[in-house]
Design an enzyme around this catalytic site. Structure first.
Site, PDB file in Angstrom:
ATOM      1  CB  THR A 128      -0.897  -0.004   1.263  1.00 43.20           C
ATOM      2  OG1 THR A 128      -1.484   1.288   1.428  1.00 43.20           O
ATOM      3  CG2 THR A 128      -0.115  -0.325   2.529  1.00 43.20           C
ATOM      4  CG  ASP A 129      -1.144   4.989  -0.938  1.00 39.82           C
ATOM      5  OD1 ASP A 129      -1.636   4.407   0.053  1.00 39.82           O
ATOM      6  OD2 ASP A 129      -1.785   5.808  -1.628  1.00 39.82           O
ATOM      7  CD  GLU A 130      -3.009   3.751   4.710  1.00 38.70           C
ATOM      8  OE1 GLU A 130      -2.679   3.696   5.898  1.00 38.70           O
ATOM      9  OE2 GLU A 130      -4.179   3.893   4.333  1.00 38.70           O
ATOM     10  CE1 TYR A 153      -3.506  -2.327   5.909  1.00 38.58           C
ATOM     11  CE2 TYR A 153      -3.233  -0.007   5.341  1.00 38.58           C
ATOM     12  CZ  TYR A 153      -3.391  -1.332   4.957  1.00 38.58           C
ATOM     13  OH  TYR A 153      -3.427  -1.655   3.620  1.00 38.58           O
ATOM     14  CE  LYS A 157      -0.397  -4.524   3.186  1.00 43.51           C
ATOM     15  NZ  LYS A 157      -0.887  -5.852   2.725  1.00 43.51           N
TER      16      LYS A 157
HETATM   17  P1  NAD Z   1     -10.333  -6.651   2.579  1.00 39.16           P
HETATM   18  O1  NAD Z   1     -10.297  -6.261   4.009  1.00 39.16           O
HETATM   19  O2  NAD Z   1     -11.539  -6.361   1.768  1.00 39.16           O
HETATM   20  O3  NAD Z   1     -10.055  -8.226   2.440  1.00 39.16           O
HETATM   21  C1  NAD Z   1      -9.038  -8.870   3.154  1.00 39.16           C
HETATM   22  C2  NAD Z   1      -9.217 -10.355   2.940  1.00 39.16           C
HETATM   23  O4  NAD Z   1      -8.193 -11.052   3.652  1.00 39.16           O
HETATM   24  C3  NAD Z   1     -10.562 -10.898   3.469  1.00 39.16           C
HETATM   25  O5  NAD Z   1     -11.117 -11.790   2.546  1.00 39.16           O
HETATM   26  C4  NAD Z   1     -10.169 -11.619   4.748  1.00 39.16           C
HETATM   27  O6  NAD Z   1     -11.046 -12.687   5.089  1.00 39.16           O
HETATM   28  C5  NAD Z   1      -8.779 -12.119   4.385  1.00 39.16           C
HETATM   29  N1  NAD Z   1      -7.952 -12.377   5.574  1.00 39.16           N
HETATM   30  C6  NAD Z   1      -7.745 -11.562   6.635  1.00 39.16           C
HETATM   31  N2  NAD Z   1      -6.942 -12.156   7.537  1.00 39.16           N
HETATM   32  C7  NAD Z   1      -6.621 -13.364   7.017  1.00 39.16           C
HETATM   33  C8  NAD Z   1      -5.807 -14.431   7.465  1.00 39.16           C
HETATM   34  N3  NAD Z   1      -5.173 -14.367   8.649  1.00 39.16           N
HETATM   35  N4  NAD Z   1      -5.691 -15.521   6.685  1.00 39.16           N
HETATM   36  C9  NAD Z   1      -6.340 -15.611   5.498  1.00 39.16           C
HETATM   37  N5  NAD Z   1      -7.128 -14.636   5.028  1.00 39.16           N
HETATM   38  C10 NAD Z   1      -7.274 -13.512   5.779  1.00 39.16           C
HETATM   39  O7  NAD Z   1      -9.034  -6.014   1.941  1.00 39.16           O
HETATM   40  P2  NAD Z   1      -8.773  -5.319   0.534  1.00 39.16           P
HETATM   41  O8  NAD Z   1      -9.183  -3.904   0.607  1.00 39.16           O
HETATM   42  O9  NAD Z   1      -9.281  -6.184  -0.538  1.00 39.16           O
HETATM   43  O10 NAD Z   1      -7.174  -5.329   0.525  1.00 39.16           O
HETATM   44  C11 NAD Z   1      -6.468  -6.448  -0.021  1.00 39.16           C
HETATM   45  C12 NAD Z   1      -4.983  -6.159   0.060  1.00 39.16           C
HETATM   46  O11 NAD Z   1      -4.694  -4.954  -0.644  1.00 39.16           O
HETATM   47  C13 NAD Z   1      -4.456  -5.950   1.474  1.00 39.16           C
HETATM   48  O12 NAD Z   1      -3.201  -6.536   1.583  1.00 39.16           O
HETATM   49  C14 NAD Z   1      -4.364  -4.428   1.613  1.00 39.16           C
HETATM   50  O13 NAD Z   1      -3.379  -4.081   2.536  1.00 39.16           O
HETATM   51  C15 NAD Z   1      -3.987  -4.047   0.199  1.00 39.16           C
HETATM   52  N6  NAD Z   1      -4.388  -2.711  -0.247  1.00 39.16           N
HETATM   53  C16 NAD Z   1      -5.678  -2.281  -0.105  1.00 39.16           C
HETATM   54  C17 NAD Z   1      -6.046  -1.049  -0.631  1.00 39.16           C
HETATM   55  C18 NAD Z   1      -7.460  -0.529  -0.520  1.00 39.16           C
HETATM   56  O14 NAD Z   1      -7.688   0.637  -0.834  1.00 39.16           O
HETATM   57  N7  NAD Z   1      -8.426  -1.322  -0.113  1.00 39.16           N
HETATM   58  C19 NAD Z   1      -5.087  -0.245  -1.263  1.00 39.16           C
HETATM   59  C20 NAD Z   1      -3.772  -0.709  -1.370  1.00 39.16           C
HETATM   60  C21 NAD Z   1      -3.433  -1.950  -0.877  1.00 39.16           C
HETATM   61  O1  DAU Z   2      -4.060   4.198   0.577  1.00 40.53           O
HETATM   62  C1  DAU Z   2      -4.306   2.824   0.510  1.00 40.53           C
HETATM   63  C2  DAU Z   2      -5.082   2.434   1.728  1.00 40.53           C
HETATM   64  O2  DAU Z   2      -6.369   3.004   1.560  1.00 40.53           O
HETATM   65  C3  DAU Z   2      -5.195   0.932   1.944  1.00 40.53           C
HETATM   66  O3  DAU Z   2      -3.930   0.403   2.169  1.00 40.53           O
HETATM   67  C4  DAU Z   2      -6.105   0.630   3.133  1.00 40.53           C
HETATM   68  O4  DAU Z   2      -6.292  -0.771   3.253  1.00 40.53           O
HETATM   69  C5  DAU Z   2      -7.436   1.302   2.909  1.00 40.53           C
HETATM   70  O5  DAU Z   2      -8.232   1.138   4.059  1.00 40.53           O
HETATM   71  C6  DAU Z   2      -7.257   2.794   2.616  1.00 40.53           C
HETATM   72  O6  DAU Z   2      -6.800   3.511   3.800  1.00 40.53           O
HETATM   73  P1  DAU Z   2      -7.348   4.975   4.120  1.00 40.53           P
HETATM   74  O7  DAU Z   2      -7.144   5.250   5.548  1.00 40.53           O
HETATM   75  O8  DAU Z   2      -6.832   5.990   3.154  1.00 40.53           O
HETATM   76  O9  DAU Z   2      -8.886   4.721   3.733  1.00 40.53           O
HETATM   77  P2  DAU Z   2     -10.247   5.079   4.460  1.00 40.53           P
HETATM   78  O10 DAU Z   2     -11.318   4.681   3.503  1.00 40.53           O
HETATM   79  O11 DAU Z   2     -10.322   4.574   5.841  1.00 40.53           O
HETATM   80  O12 DAU Z   2     -10.178   6.657   4.533  1.00 40.53           O
HETATM   81  C7  DAU Z   2      -9.960   7.438   3.372  1.00 40.53           C
HETATM   82  C8  DAU Z   2      -9.940   8.898   3.788  1.00 40.53           C
HETATM   83  O13 DAU Z   2     -11.241   9.260   4.272  1.00 40.53           O
HETATM   84  C9  DAU Z   2      -8.975   9.196   4.910  1.00 40.53           C
HETATM   85  O14 DAU Z   2      -8.438  10.502   4.716  1.00 40.53           O
HETATM   86  C10 DAU Z   2      -9.859   9.184   6.149  1.00 40.53           C
HETATM   87  C11 DAU Z   2     -11.179   9.731   5.629  1.00 40.53           C
HETATM   88  N1  DAU Z   2     -12.385   9.220   6.323  1.00 40.53           N
HETATM   89  C12 DAU Z   2     -12.500   7.871   6.485  1.00 40.53           C
HETATM   90  C13 DAU Z   2     -13.604   7.349   7.125  1.00 40.53           C
HETATM   91  C14 DAU Z   2     -13.750   5.851   7.300  1.00 40.53           C
HETATM   92  C15 DAU Z   2     -13.351  10.095   6.767  1.00 40.53           C
HETATM   93  O15 DAU Z   2     -13.249  11.321   6.589  1.00 40.53           O
HETATM   94  N2  DAU Z   2     -14.438   9.576   7.402  1.00 40.53           N
HETATM   95  C16 DAU Z   2     -14.617   8.244   7.624  1.00 40.53           C
HETATM   96  O16 DAU Z   2     -15.630   7.842   8.217  1.00 40.53           O
END
Ligand code: NAD
Ligand code: DAU
Length: 344
Positions: A128-130, A153, A157
Site C-alpha cells: 500500500t502507499d501508506e 496498519y 504492511k
Molecule cells: P479486505 O479487508 O476487503 O479483504 C481482506 C481479505 O483477507 C478478506 O477476505 C479476509 O477474510 C482475508 N484475511 C484476513 N486475515 C486473514 C488471514 N489471517 N488468513 C487468510 N485470510 C485472511 O481487503 P482489501 O481492501 O481487498 O485489501 C487487499 C490487500 O490490498 C491488502 O493486503 C491491503 O493491505 C492491500 N491494499 C488495499 C487497498 C485498498 O484501498 N483497499 C489499497 C492498497 C493496498
Molecule cells: O491508501 C491505501 C489504503 O487506503 C489501503 O492500504 C487501506 O487498506 C485502505 O483502508 C485505505 O486507507 P485509508 O485510511 O486511506 O482509507 P479510508 O477509507 O479509511 O479513509 C480514506 C480517507 O477518508 C482518509 O483521509 C480518512 C477519511 N475518512 C474515512 C472514514 C472511514 C473520513 O473522513 N471519514 C470516515 O468515516
C-alpha cells in the site's frame, strides 16, 4: 504461472483480481485461501464459482497457520503466490492493532517460508502507499523512498514489505511488491470511506467527514489496480516494487461532492467530526514505473467514484445484510461518541 494461490481472495480487491485473472488466463487454475474474517465473504466469489467451477478452488484457512498453508501449496501444486490477505482498515488498527501484527506481518512470513520450502515459488506481495507515510508539499513517493509508516496498519504492511525484500536478498526468492493507492469499486466492505459514505447517503444518514476533509487521496478503480498487478506478474522485474495509482489526488471533500451529486443527495448530509488519530493528510504516488511497464488506468478518480456510487445504488442485496450485522457494533464503536465539529 499455472496454479496460483490467491490469499485474501474473498475480500474486496482479491475477489476482483480472481475474476480478472480467470478471464485473462484461459489455462490458469486459481486456489483462493481465505480465513473469511468479517471482510471476507463467499458471496463475493459466488459468480466465480458458477462460471469458472473447474478452474477455481476455495480453501478456508488462516495464513498464520503454517501447516494448512503448506498442505494447500503442496496439494494444489502451487507455483505462484499472490498475497492479498490482510487486516486492512486503519480505524480498526487504531482500536486494536493485534490482528494486524498477526496477519499482516506473521502471516506474510508464513507464506514466504512456504514459498521458500516448495522450491522458491514466485511471490507477489500486495502492499500500500501508506507505507511511505504522510507526504508533504508537492512531493510524490517513489519506490526506493524510505518507508515511514504512521498507523499500526501501515506499520504492519511496511514490516511485511521488509520481510519480502529480505527473502529476496537472502534466499533469492523471486518476489515483486506493488504499493497501491486507495481502491474503490464493487464488493468493498462499507467501513472504507467511499462505500461508507455512499451507503450512508443512500440511507440518508450523515457522512462523518474526519476533521476539515482536506486530506488528499488517490481514489483508483479496483479493475485498474488488478490490471497492474497482473502486468507485474507477467513482466515485472524480480526484486522490484511498483507504485500503482492514477497519480491524481483529490481532497476527501471533493470526493464527497462527487458522490452526493451522482446519487442526487443533499450537501446537508455532510457532518464534520473529530479527526482520526495520527491521520495521514496526504498520500501521493509517482507512478512512472508502472506506466513504463505498459499499464495505464481506464478510470479517472472521478469516474471511479461515480461508477462505484452506481454499483452500490444498484446492489443493495450485497451491502444491506452487512450493514444490518456486525457492522452496527463497529459503527457505534468508531462513530458513536465521536465529537461533531462545526461546518468548515
Ligand atoms: P479486505 O479487508 O476487503 O479483504 C481482506 C481479505 O483477507 C478478506 O477476505 C479476509 O477474510 C482475508 N484475511 C484476513 N486475515 C486473514 C488471514 N489471517 N488468513 C487468510 N485470510 C485472511 O481487503 P482489501 O481492501 O481487498 O485489501 C487487499 C490487500 O490490498 C491488502 O493486503 C491491503 O493491505 C492491500 N491494499 C488495499 C487497498 C485498498 O484501498 N483497499 C489499497 C492498497 C493496498
Ligand atoms: O491508501 C491505501 C489504503 O487506503 C489501503 O492500504 C487501506 O487498506 C485502505 O483502508 C485505505 O486507507 P485509508 O485510511 O486511506 O482509507 P479510508 O477509507 O479509511 O479513509 C480514506 C480517507 O477518508 C482518509 O483521509 C480518512 C477519511 N475518512 C474515512 C472514514 C472511514 C473520513 O473522513 N471519514 C470516515 O468515516
Amino acid at each position: 504461472m499455472q496454479n496460483i494461490l490467491i490469499t485474501g481472495g474473498a475480500g474486496f480487491i482479491g475477489c476482483n483480481f480472481v475474476r480478472y485473472i480467470l478471464n485473462c488466463e484461459p489455462d490458469i487454475s486459481v486456489t483462493v485461501f481465505d480465513k473469511l474474517t468479517y471482510a471476507g465473504r463467499l458471496e463475493n466469489l459466488a459468480a466465480v464459482s458458477e462460471n469458472f467451477g473447474a478452474r477455481y478452488h476455495f480453501v478456508q484457512g488462516d495464513i498464520c497457520d503454517a501447516a494448512k498453508v503448506e498442505e494447500t501449496v503442496s496439494a494444489r501444486n502451487i507455483d505462484t503466490i499472490v498475497n492479498f490477505a490482510a487486516e486492512t482498515h486503519v480505524d480498526r488498527s487504531i482500536l486494536d492493532p493485534d490482528a494486524f501484527v498477526q496477519t499482516d506481518v506473521y502471516g506474510t512470513y508464513v507464506l514466504l517460508e512456504a514459498a521458500r520450502k516448495f522450491g522458491n515459488l514466485r511471490f507477489h506481495q500486495i502492499s500500500t502507499d501508506e507505507v511511505y507515510g504522510h507526504i508533504e508539499g508537492h512531493r510524490r513517493s517513489v519506490e526506493n523512498d524510505a518507508l515511514a509508516p504512521r498507523s499500526p496498519y501501515a506499520a504492519s504492511k511496511a514490516s511485511a514489505d521488509l520481510f519480502v525484500n529480505a527473502y529476496h536478498v537472502t534466499y533469492d526468492l523471486p518476489v515483486t511488491v506493488s504499493r497501491g493507492a486507495n481502491n474503490i469499486g464493487p464488493y468493498q466492505y462499507p467501513e472504507k470511506v467511499v462505500p461508507l459514505f455512499i451507503t450512508n447517503a443512500l440511507e440518508s444518514i450523515h457522512l462523518p467527514v474526519y476533521g476539515d476533509g482536506q486530506q488528499m487521496r488517490d481514489y483508483q478503480y479496483v479493475a485498474d489496480h488488478c490490471a497492474a498487478i497482473y502486468l507485474i506478474l507477467l513482466r515485472g522485474t524480480i526484486g522490484e516494487s511498483y507504485n500503482i495509482g492514477t497519480g491524481a489526488e483529490m481532497t476527501n471533500l471533493a470526493m464527497v461532492e462527487i458522490l452526493l451529486e451522482e446519487l442526487d443527495k443533499p450537501r446537508a448530509l455532510i457532518q464534520h467530526v473529530e479527526d482520526r488519530l495520527g491521520h495521514d493528510r496526504r498520500y501521493s504516488l509517482d507512478v512512472s514505473k508502472i506506466l513504463a511497464l505498459g499499464w495505464e488506468p481506464d478510470y479517472t478518480p472521478e469516474e471511479a467514484i461515480r461508477s462505484t456510487a452506481r454499483w452500490y445504488r444498484d446492489n443493495r442485496w450485497w451491502w444491506q445484510p452487512i450493514r444490518d450485522g456486525e457492522f452496527k457494533d463497529y459503527y457505534e464503536s468508531v462513530y458513536g461518541a465521536r465529537k461533531k465539529l462545526e461546518p468548515h
